[in-house]
Write a protein that holds these residues in place. Structure first.
Motif, PDB file in Angstrom:
ATOM      1  N   GLU A 185      17.369  47.555  55.712  1.00 14.36           N
ATOM      2  CA  GLU A 185      18.552  48.227  56.237  1.00 14.36           C
ATOM      3  C   GLU A 185      18.911  47.599  57.582  1.00 14.36           C
ATOM      4  N   MET A 186      20.165  47.141  57.725  1.00 14.98           N
ATOM      5  CA  MET A 186      20.610  46.578  59.001  1.00 14.98           C
ATOM      6  C   MET A 186      21.249  47.689  59.818  1.00 14.98           C
ATOM      7  N   GLN A 187      20.653  47.997  60.961  1.00 12.19           N
ATOM      8  CA  GLN A 187      21.155  49.045  61.849  1.00 12.19           C
ATOM      9  C   GLN A 187      22.108  48.405  62.855  1.00 12.19           C
ATOM     10  N   ILE A 188      23.341  48.893  62.871  1.00 15.97           N
ATOM     11  CA  ILE A 188      24.406  48.225  63.607  1.00 15.97           C
ATOM     12  C   ILE A 188      24.890  49.071  64.781  1.00 15.97           C
ATOM     13  N   VAL A 198      29.012  41.894  61.567  1.00 16.19           N
ATOM     14  CA  VAL A 198      27.970  42.694  60.919  1.00 16.19           C
ATOM     15  C   VAL A 198      28.300  43.042  59.472  1.00 16.19           C
ATOM     16  N   GLU A 199      29.555  42.869  59.073  1.00 18.28           N
ATOM     17  CA  GLU A 199      29.983  43.337  57.750  1.00 18.28           C
ATOM     18  C   GLU A 199      29.207  42.738  56.576  1.00 18.28           C
ATOM     19  N   PRO A 200      28.865  41.454  56.590  1.00 22.53           N
ATOM     20  CA  PRO A 200      28.126  40.896  55.456  1.00 22.53           C
ATOM     21  C   PRO A 200      26.792  41.587  55.197  1.00 22.53           C
ATOM     22  N   PHE A 201      26.250  42.271  56.218  1.00 21.42           N
ATOM     23  CA  PHE A 201      24.940  42.903  56.089  1.00 21.42           C
ATOM     24  C   PHE A 201      25.022  44.382  55.719  1.00 21.42           C
ATOM     25  N   ILE A 202      26.222  44.991  55.860  1.00 22.12           N
ATOM     26  CA  ILE A 202      26.320  46.439  55.621  1.00 22.12           C
ATOM     27  C   ILE A 202      27.391  46.808  54.602  1.00 22.12           C
ATOM     28  N   GLY A 409      39.574  34.001  70.747  1.00 18.06           N
ATOM     29  CA  GLY A 409      39.573  35.463  70.879  1.00 18.06           C
ATOM     30  C   GLY A 409      38.216  36.052  70.516  1.00 18.06           C
ATOM     31  N   SER A 410      38.217  37.018  69.595  1.00 10.45           N
ATOM     32  CA  SER A 410      37.001  37.721  69.168  1.00 10.45           C
ATOM     33  C   SER A 410      36.279  38.343  70.357  1.00 10.45           C
ATOM     34  N   ILE A 411      37.060  39.030  71.198  1.00 14.01           N
ATOM     35  CA  ILE A 411      36.497  39.689  72.384  1.00 14.01           C
ATOM     36  C   ILE A 411      35.861  41.002  71.925  1.00 14.01           C
ATOM     37  N   GLY A 412      34.594  40.950  71.654  1.00 12.65           N
ATOM     38  CA  GLY A 412      33.859  42.105  71.154  1.00 12.65           C
ATOM     39  C   GLY A 412      32.369  41.844  71.230  1.00 12.65           C
ATOM     40  N   VAL A 413      31.570  42.894  71.001  1.00 12.51           N
ATOM     41  CA  VAL A 413      30.120  42.803  71.183  1.00 12.51           C
ATOM     42  C   VAL A 413      29.425  43.582  70.069  1.00 12.51           C
ATOM     43  N   PHE A 414      28.248  43.102  69.675  1.00 13.80           N
ATOM     44  CA  PHE A 414      27.479  43.854  68.680  1.00 13.80           C
ATOM     45  C   PHE A 414      25.985  43.627  68.866  1.00 13.80           C
ATOM     46  N   GLY A 415      25.221  44.529  68.290  1.00 13.89           N
ATOM     47  CA  GLY A 415      23.776  44.385  68.198  1.00 13.89           C
ATOM     48  C   GLY A 415      23.366  44.700  66.767  1.00 13.89           C
ATOM     49  N   MET A 416      22.368  43.996  66.257  1.00 16.30           N
ATOM     50  CA  MET A 416      21.958  44.169  64.859  1.00 16.30           C
ATOM     51  C   MET A 416      20.429  44.237  64.808  1.00 16.30           C
ATOM     52  N   ILE A 417      19.910  45.406  64.429  1.00 18.60           N
ATOM     53  CA  ILE A 417      18.457  45.624  64.415  1.00 18.60           C
ATOM     54  C   ILE A 417      18.025  45.961  62.994  1.00 18.60           C
ATOM     55  N   PRO A 418      17.245  45.103  62.347  1.00 17.14           N
ATOM     56  CA  PRO A 418      16.824  45.390  60.969  1.00 17.14           C
ATOM     57  C   PRO A 418      15.766  46.493  60.913  1.00 17.14           C
ATOM     58  N   ASN A 419      15.880  47.336  59.890  1.00 16.89           N
ATOM     59  CA  ASN A 419      14.857  48.331  59.585  1.00 16.89           C
ATOM     60  C   ASN A 419      14.178  47.899  58.290  1.00 16.89           C
ATOM     61  N   LEU A 420      12.929  47.461  58.399  1.00 19.20           N
ATOM     62  CA  LEU A 420      12.206  46.897  57.253  1.00 19.20           C
ATOM     63  C   LEU A 420      11.224  47.893  56.633  1.00 19.20           C
ATOM     64  N   GLN A 421      11.386  49.190  56.946  1.00 15.65           N
ATOM     65  CA  GLN A 421      10.423  50.186  56.494  1.00 15.65           C
ATOM     66  C   GLN A 421      10.278  50.204  54.975  1.00 15.65           C
ATOM     67  N   ASN A 422      11.384  50.272  54.266  1.00 13.67           N
ATOM     68  CA  ASN A 422      11.332  50.334  52.800  1.00 13.67           C
ATOM     69  C   ASN A 422      10.710  49.061  52.219  1.00 13.67           C
ATOM     70  N   PRO A 450      13.175  53.330  61.219  1.00  8.33           N
ATOM     71  CA  PRO A 450      14.564  53.404  61.688  1.00  8.33           C
ATOM     72  C   PRO A 450      14.631  53.844  63.139  1.00  8.33           C
ATOM     73  N   MET A 451      15.746  53.483  63.805  1.00  5.29           N
ATOM     74  CA  MET A 451      15.950  53.952  65.171  1.00  5.29           C
ATOM     75  C   MET A 451      16.160  55.460  65.165  1.00  5.29           C
TER      76      MET A 451
END
Length: 589
Positions: A185-188, A198-202, A409-422, A450-451
């Protein structure tokens, strides 16, 4: 004892294999060095010759010199690379070279982005002002190849060849289902409606906002593509749009019918026409020289003590030192400081070609741009892409140049934290257990759970803070309000033409125009253009480099155009912290 002999034999075998590999590499290096020495001298340009341009090699802003470039032995043949400045500079020199009577474009596919192609196309258009001819011939024209070929006086196609003209497409790989099956699970956490990295992961498809922005900038770049061809071929843009939209060019004859090509001929007929243009008798060969061999040396121009520095930053942004395909904040910051303190340097052109990367590394470089601007002019020249972190490091400059088809452009920010529990617990039966001295000691490092809601609030606050800083930097650099930056930000990607209308860039043009603007702002006329960072000798670089660099060189040679997919995988596995990157790797076909 049996075990002892087994290990001894294994050791000996390993040493033999290592020795053989070392000898192969040694011979390869010697061969490349010999080839380099023999090719370093100028190739004589015959009289009454044509310049043969194929561009069947990588074109980058400033590729790192590969010591294996001229290496050619069984099972391995290297791919040459040329810097954009070399391509443009050699075409410009040929314009006034009395020995060069014309150009033969032999293009099939071109490994470069559309902004790079725009600069090459401008050089070809300028060459034509000399009155010399350009003839293009190919068995297959891709759309990028045709974009350049359309400049030619005559465009010829093999009678059984193809001219691909069907419009642009850009697609994204979505991995949510695959990640679900793996138990990942990718936590965004992000800021920006259009920040779609992040869209390709969620998701399993494009969000409405992402589709809107892609349709917008892709359509704008396509209109620029059509407008250039329309002007050169004297065909209305609407007509070209209809030809592509209905896929009217389905065979070679169709290309001539719709005036996209001037004739269908075989290679021998092309050679006959070139001989006629050069007034050569039938039995004589056509004097020619390939662009990659056209290593002419111009007489030194300008005062070396009065310099316009061109600093190249190409690749993904990370902390540390630069490497192939990576802009290292330490390397670029150090170079910017040197240029600021060097009295010989009167102005700087900062050439940025980057989709972004680390937010922290971007800010480190932004600071040095800001400091440099206080003591001397700095002009940014955007390449194929200067977006997100790539735009961040450009924002403080005195002025920004881009091509109509630059991605920015693309003035924006993100963080992507994987949850590998499953994946870990249920799929492969692996569990972690540890001890913490604080409630948040495992924040963003415990990937097997998970967070919590509190942790997500903390990470989101960090992302929000970086976005506020980003918009503030842009507002200060562009002299507009933060609210206005936010309205055109939100992670949205723009074409260079759109960015000009929005105030994100100042001028449309390539690096040559940026250099002229930098000199004008510094009020200097007799100056020398000097490139930075200083180029390293490829062989000393090889001997002093890590095995990682050698692996990169060989991977590029073996994978060719597919190397970018390898780079993408490497990027995903290495990314950490808060990022400012493009929505995804943008490839226009």
């Amino acid at each position: 004892m049996k075990s002892f002999f087994k290990y001894v034999l294994a050791t000996i075998t390993g040493l033999i294999i290592a020795g053989v590999l070392a000898i192969c590499i040694l011979f390869g290096v010697i061969a490349a060095m010999v080839s380099s020495v023999s090719s370093s001298s100028e190739v004589a340009v015959p009289a009454n010759a044509i310049l043969h341009i194929s561009l069947n090699h990588d074109i980058q802003d400033r590729p790192e010199k590969n010591p294996f470039e001229d290496l050619d032995f069984k099972g391995f043949k290297s791919r040459k690379t040329l810097a954009l400045s070399e391509v443009v500079g050699r075409i410009a020199y040929a314009k006034n070279d009395a020995n060069i009577k014309g150009i033969y474009l032999n293009l099939s596919d071109v490994a470069a982005g559309f902004a790079t192609l725009q600069e090459i196309r401008a050089a070809l258009e300028d060459f034509k002002t000399s009155g010399k001819f350009i003839v293009s011939y190919s068995e297959v024209y891709t759309q990028k190849a045709y974009f350049l070929a359309s400049v030619a006086d005559k465009i010829y196609l093999n009678p059984e060849g193809t001219l691909d003209f069907k419009g642009f497409n850009s697609s994204t790989l979505f991995m949510k289902d695959a990640l679900d099956k793996m138990g990942v699970e990718m936590q965004i956490v992000k800021v920006g409606t259009f920040k779609s990295a992040v869209e390709p992961f969620i998701l399993n498809g494009m969000s409405p906002a992402n589709r809107q922005q892609v349709e917008s900038y892709l359509g704008d770049i396509y209109q620029s593509f059509l407008a250039n061809i329309a002007a050169a071929r004297k065909i209305p843009v609407a007509t070209l749009f209809a030809i592509a939209n209905d896929y009217k060019i389905r065979n070679a004859e169709d290309a001539v019918t719709h005036k996209m090509a001037d004739g269908l001929i075989y290679k021998d007929e092309l050679l006959a026409e070139l001989k006629k243009r050069l007034q050569i008798k039938d039995k004589k060969d056509i004097p020619s020289i390939a662009l990659v061999d056209y290593k002419v040396k111009e007489a030194p121009k300008g005062d070396f003590n009065t310099r316009v520095a061109v600093l190249y930053a190409e690749g993904e942004i990370n902390s540390g030192e630069s490497s192939e395909g990576v802009i290292g904040s330490e390397t670029i910051s150090r170079e910017l400081r040197k240029l600021r303190e060097d009295d010989k340097v009167k102005a700087v052109v900062f050439r940025v070609n980057s989709p972004g990367g680390s937010a922290l590394a971007s800010d480190v470089m932004w600071r040095e741009v800001e400091l440099l601007k206080k003591v001397k002019p700095i002009i940014v020249s955007m390449g194929d892409v200067a977006a997100s972190g790539g735009y961040y490091i450009a924002a403080a400059a005195d002025s920004i140049f881009a091509e109509n088809n630059t991605i920015t452009g693309s003035i924006g920010v993100f963080g992507m934290i994987p949850n590998l529990q499953n994946l870990l617990n249920n799929k492969i039966g692996v569990r972690f257990e540890g001890v913490k001295t604080g409630k948040y000691a495992g924040l963003m490092t415990e990937l097997d759970k998970p967070m919590t809601a509190d942790e997500r609030v903390i990470v989101q606050a960090g992302v929000d803070r970086v976005y506020r800083t980003f918009t503030k930097r842009v507002a200060e650099g562009r002299k507009i309000s933060v609210a206005q930056v936010d309205s055109i930000g939100q992670g949205r990607v723009w074409s260079g033409k759109q960015a000009l209308a929005l105030g994100l860039v100042d001028r449309i043009g390539g690096i040559d125009k940026a250099i002229i603007a930098a000199a004008a702002k510094a009020k200097i006329k007799d100056y020398k253009v000097v490139e930075y960072p200083a180029e390293k000798d490829p062989f000393s670089s090889l001997l002093n480099s890590s095995t990682e660099k050698v692996k990169v060189w060989f991977a590029k040679e073996q994978l060719g155009d597919s190397y970018r997919y390898y780079q993408t995988i490497q990027s995903v596995t290495k990314n950490s912290g808060i990022l400012m990157k493009l929505p995804y790797e943008i490839t226009i076909n």
